[in-house]
Design an enzyme around this catalytic site. Structure first.
Site, PDB file in Angstrom:
ATOM      1  N   ALA A 195      24.736  73.684   4.725  1.00  0.00           N
ATOM      2  CA  ALA A 195      24.843  71.959   4.427  1.00  0.00           C
ATOM      3  C   ALA A 195      23.757  71.829   3.408  1.00  0.00           C
ATOM      4  CB  ALA A 195      24.765  71.103   5.518  1.00  0.00           C
ATOM      5  N   GLU A 269      36.549  74.771  12.566  1.00  0.00           N
ATOM      6  CA  GLU A 269      35.974  74.367  13.522  1.00  0.00           C
ATOM      7  C   GLU A 269      35.704  72.735  13.196  1.00  0.00           C
ATOM      8  OE1 GLU A 269      35.592  75.233  16.475  1.00  0.00           O
ATOM      9  OE2 GLU A 269      35.678  77.563  16.420  1.00  0.00           O
ATOM     10  N   GLU A 400      35.170  59.122  15.607  1.00  0.00           N
ATOM     11  CA  GLU A 400      34.033  59.966  16.000  1.00  0.00           C
ATOM     12  C   GLU A 400      32.802  59.251  15.681  1.00  0.00           C
ATOM     13  OE1 GLU A 400      33.717  63.686  13.816  1.00  0.00           O
ATOM     14  OE2 GLU A 400      32.944  64.814  15.437  1.00  0.00           O
TER      15      GLU A 400
HETATM   16  P1  NAP Z   1      31.134  67.899   6.286  1.00  0.00           P
HETATM   17  O1  NAP Z   1      30.912  66.793   5.265  1.00  0.00           O
HETATM   18  O2  NAP Z   1      32.608  68.451   6.250  1.00  0.00           O
HETATM   19  O3  NAP Z   1      30.364  68.963   5.676  1.00  0.00           O
HETATM   20  C1  NAP Z   1      30.276  70.224   6.296  1.00  0.00           C
HETATM   21  C2  NAP Z   1      30.082  71.438   5.242  1.00  0.00           C
HETATM   22  O4  NAP Z   1      31.087  71.375   4.332  1.00  0.00           O
HETATM   23  C3  NAP Z   1      28.965  71.251   4.499  1.00  0.00           C
HETATM   24  O5  NAP Z   1      28.161  72.662   4.370  1.00  0.00           O
HETATM   25  C4  NAP Z   1      29.315  70.576   3.296  1.00  0.00           C
HETATM   26  O6  NAP Z   1      28.164  70.429   1.901  1.00  0.00           O
HETATM   27  C5  NAP Z   1      30.668  71.146   3.052  1.00  0.00           C
HETATM   28  N1  NAP Z   1      31.705  70.373   2.060  1.00  0.00           N
HETATM   29  C6  NAP Z   1      31.781  69.188   2.037  1.00  0.00           C
HETATM   30  N2  NAP Z   1      32.690  68.909   1.067  1.00  0.00           N
HETATM   31  C7  NAP Z   1      33.220  70.021   0.735  1.00  0.00           C
HETATM   32  C8  NAP Z   1      34.130  70.779  -0.219  1.00  0.00           C
HETATM   33  N3  NAP Z   1      34.781  69.709  -0.992  1.00  0.00           N
HETATM   34  N4  NAP Z   1      34.377  71.921  -0.596  1.00  0.00           N
HETATM   35  C9  NAP Z   1      33.542  72.847   0.225  1.00  0.00           C
HETATM   36  N5  NAP Z   1      32.580  72.414   1.303  1.00  0.00           N
HETATM   37  C10 NAP Z   1      32.415  71.366   1.445  1.00  0.00           C
HETATM   38  O7  NAP Z   1      30.802  67.593   7.613  1.00  0.00           O
HETATM   39  P2  NAP Z   1      29.468  67.094   8.088  1.00  0.00           P
HETATM   40  O8  NAP Z   1      29.528  65.731   8.052  1.00  0.00           O
HETATM   41  O9  NAP Z   1      28.393  67.726   7.538  1.00  0.00           O
HETATM   42  O10 NAP Z   1      29.313  67.641   9.842  1.00  0.00           O
HETATM   43  C11 NAP Z   1      29.789  66.674  10.572  1.00  0.00           C
HETATM   44  C12 NAP Z   1      31.365  67.145  11.110  1.00  0.00           C
HETATM   45  O11 NAP Z   1      31.407  68.697  11.483  1.00  0.00           O
HETATM   46  C13 NAP Z   1      31.892  66.269  12.288  1.00  0.00           C
HETATM   47  O12 NAP Z   1      33.284  66.048  11.941  1.00  0.00           O
HETATM   48  C14 NAP Z   1      31.600  67.213  13.381  1.00  0.00           C
HETATM   49  O13 NAP Z   1      32.487  67.009  14.535  1.00  0.00           O
HETATM   50  C15 NAP Z   1      32.078  68.589  12.812  1.00  0.00           C
HETATM   51  N6  NAP Z   1      31.483  69.683  13.569  1.00  0.00           N
HETATM   52  C16 NAP Z   1      32.232  70.517  14.364  1.00  0.00           C
HETATM   53  C17 NAP Z   1      31.972  71.554  14.911  1.00  0.00           C
HETATM   54  C18 NAP Z   1      32.848  72.393  15.606  1.00  0.00           C
HETATM   55  O14 NAP Z   1      32.599  73.481  16.178  1.00  0.00           O
HETATM   56  N7  NAP Z   1      34.122  72.026  15.823  1.00  0.00           N
HETATM   57  C19 NAP Z   1      30.594  71.742  15.010  1.00  0.00           C
HETATM   58  C20 NAP Z   1      29.731  70.746  14.348  1.00  0.00           C
HETATM   59  C21 NAP Z   1      30.322  70.197  13.592  1.00  0.00           C
HETATM   60  P3  NAP Z   1      27.367  69.623   1.745  1.00  0.00           P
HETATM   61  O15 NAP Z   1      26.403  69.645   2.897  1.00  0.00           O
HETATM   62  O16 NAP Z   1      26.914  70.060   0.488  1.00  0.00           O
HETATM   63  O17 NAP Z   1      28.163  68.353   1.777  1.00  0.00           O
END
Ligand code: NAP
Length: 496
Positions: A195, A269, A400
């Site tokens: 991230a 995930e 969430e």
């Molecule tokens: P997010 O916005 O989806 O970001 C996660 C990752 O995806 C980051 O590395 C982000 O990069 C990248 N990303 C965002 N937009 C993208 C795109 N269009 N193409 C490719 N990559 C992209 O999620 P978050 O807010 O950081 O994390 C929180 C979420 O993760 C929550 O919903 C949580 O429940 C979930 N989570 C799930 C698990 C599991 O094991 N089920 C574990 C931990 C967290 P950038 O940082 O550059 O935006």
């Protein structure tokens, strides 16, 4: 996760030294290099708002170079003896453990969680390396006789091929080791994109891998502010064979669609909305204890965080009061402070989102037992909060929360409780407190979730298959299942 490490004072000099020791380039083909466009990206401390350092801002050209390197290294890595692959992971486990204090401090500085929790994540993250160092030699095939006896059926496991891993900011080390561990054990090469908010832990871990003897090209690390621009050329290239993603459900859905063109294998995930059920026969004190862990681990910023408390009406008052007392006593402060138990949220925007959910519930009639208002100061601090009597239509009952807020509702009928718990698009984890074995089995079977914590507030364990159903995604990380995500099954028919 263990969070009982002895707190130690952290000086500004130590903070500077730890940050200064992190490689800030891109890791491609075994060497650190600048981004092709020369750009950088700032990494901030969410407790102070100050910039810690800058890291390389990878472009689409860097992504292509990383894929070329991963593809070039794939055949040799797949042919490397499983024991040798396992031993590399074992050395990485040992080095991660040796460097635990530095990795934990980096994580606290860039992400905010208290040091004791960061130490816990380092220990947890390292365990995936140890676990998969042991699994590397256990990718078994099968030999059997065809039912008509005319041929023999040989099945073998082979690495999927070059993989792309995208990880979120909330567990900067463990989400990476949970993917790199099984991929390397299976014989796959990898590109990791951490991230943008928390690249330092991943970069320091990449140095661990290099120091452990990682062959060139087996793992690349790309930090970027343009996740989408970097991802598109990778998924458009059929040489990439797998995408493994941890993050939000909306981004996950988009990535699955993008991976469809080349039919890359996908593990997702995604988000959670965990119910925490306390039945009338539960040990209420133990339930409060479990609730503190399930809610407050990682400041509530966890996909596994208890999001909806459903408590039998007969014990609801005891439970809510106990939980409010425990949460109100948790000191809020910068994660480097020795007694801090609640760090800042990742950004002020994230805090505003959490507060909007609370404010809407309170306007609708919810009762605040503790917390409920953002704290003053430059960091994104929000106090532990307990709400009861939350109105049915409040968004906090379905979304969430991703913060230290516990909405507590009540029920009187077991089947209704399970139906309410299941009434969400998500299906990652559910927690259940009961002393009745039959009820425990009935409820665990009825819950539409990938994992159930029975009389325990933490389910994460490297030896268990972590993952969800429904909008929480598919695929499993950890356990015997974890390595399967990185293996294809090939069948050879042998005529006699
Ligand atoms: P997010 O916005 O989806 O970001 C996660 C990752 O995806 C980051 O590395 C982000 O990069 C990248 N990303 C965002 N937009 C993208 C795109 N269009 N193409 C490719 N990559 C992209 O999620 P978050 O807010 O950081 O994390 C929180 C979420 O993760 C929550 O919903 C949580 O429940 C979930 N989570 C799930 C698990 C599991 O094991 N089920 C574990 C931990 C967290 P950038 O940082 O550059 O935006």
């Amino acid at each position: 996760m263990s969070t009982d490490a002895t707190p130690a004072a952290v000086t500004p000099e130590r903070e500077r030294d730890v940050v200064a020791a992190v490689p800030t380039g891109l890791l491609v083909a075994g060497a650190w290099r600048d981004a092709s466009g020369g750009g950088t990206l700032a990494v901030d401390d969410p407790a102070t708002g100050r910039t810690l350092t800058e890291v390389a801002d990878a472009t689409a050209d860097d992504a292509r170079a990383a894929l070329d390197a991963a593809v070039a290294a794939q055949a040799d890595w797949a042919a490397t003896a499983p024991r040798e692959r396992g031993e590399l992971l074992r050395r990485a486990f040992e080095l991660t453990t040796e460097r635990a204090e530095d990795l934990a401090l980096l994580m606290t500085l860039e992400m905010g969680k208290p040091l004791a929790e960061s130490r816990g994540e380092v220990a947890y993250g390292a365990e995936f390396l140890r676990w998969f160092s042991e699994e590397a030699v256990r990718a078994y095939g099968r030999w059997s006789t065809a039912p008509n006896g005319a041929s023999r059926l040989l099945t073998m496991k082979q690495p999927v091929g070059p993989c792309f891993a995208i990880t979120p900011w909330n567990f900067p080390l463990a989400m990476a080791t949970r993917k790199i561990g099984p991929a390397l054990a299976a014989g796959c090469t990898m590109i990791l994109k951490p991230a943008a908010q928390t690249p330092l832990t991943a970069l320091a871990f990449a140095q661990v891998l290099l120091d452990a003897g990682l062959p060139d090209g087996v793992v690349q690390v790309l930090t970027t502010r343009s996740a989408g621009d970097l991802t598109a050329p990778l998924l458009a290239d059929a040489r990439l064979r797998k995408l493994t993603f941890t993050g939000s459900t909306p981004v996950g859905k988009r990535l699955v669609a993008q991976a469809a063109d080349n039919l890359q294998r996908v593990s997702m995930e995604l988000g959670g909305n965990a119910p925490f059920l306390v039945f009338r026969d539960a040990d209420v004190e133990a339930a409060v204890e479990g609730a503190v862990l399930a809610k407050m681990r990682n400041i509530g910023e966890a996909c596994t965080a208890a999001n909806r408390f459903l408590v039998h009406a007969d014990v609801a008052e005891d439970f809510s009061r106990g939980l409010a007392e425990r949460l109100a006593a948790m000191p809020v402060g910068r994660g480097t402070e020795p007694d801090s138990k609640v760090g800042p949220l990742i950004t002020r925007e994230a805090r505003a989102d959490v507060h909007a959910l609370v404010a809407e519930a309170v306007e609708g009639g919810a009762r605040v037992l503790t917390g409920g208002e953002p704290l003053d100061g430059p960091g994104a601090f929000y106090p532990p909060t307990v709400l009861t009597e939350v109105p049915r239509q409040a968004r906090i009952r379905t979304e969430e929360i991703f913060g230290p807020v516990a909405p507590v509702g009540t029920f009187t009928d077991d089947d209704d409780a399970v139906a309410t718990a299941n009434a969400t698009e998500y299906g990652l984890v559910a927690y259940v407190y009961t002393r009745d074995v039959s009820r425990a089995v009935r409820v665990a079977e009825g819950l539409q979730f990938g994992m159930v914590g029975l009389n325990q507030g933490v389910v994460s364990n490297p030896a268990a298959p972590f993952g969800g159903v429904k909008a929480s995604g598919f695929g499993r990380e950890g356990g015997a299942e974890g390595i399967e995500e990185y293996l294809d099954t090939k069948y050879v028919g042998l005529a006699l």
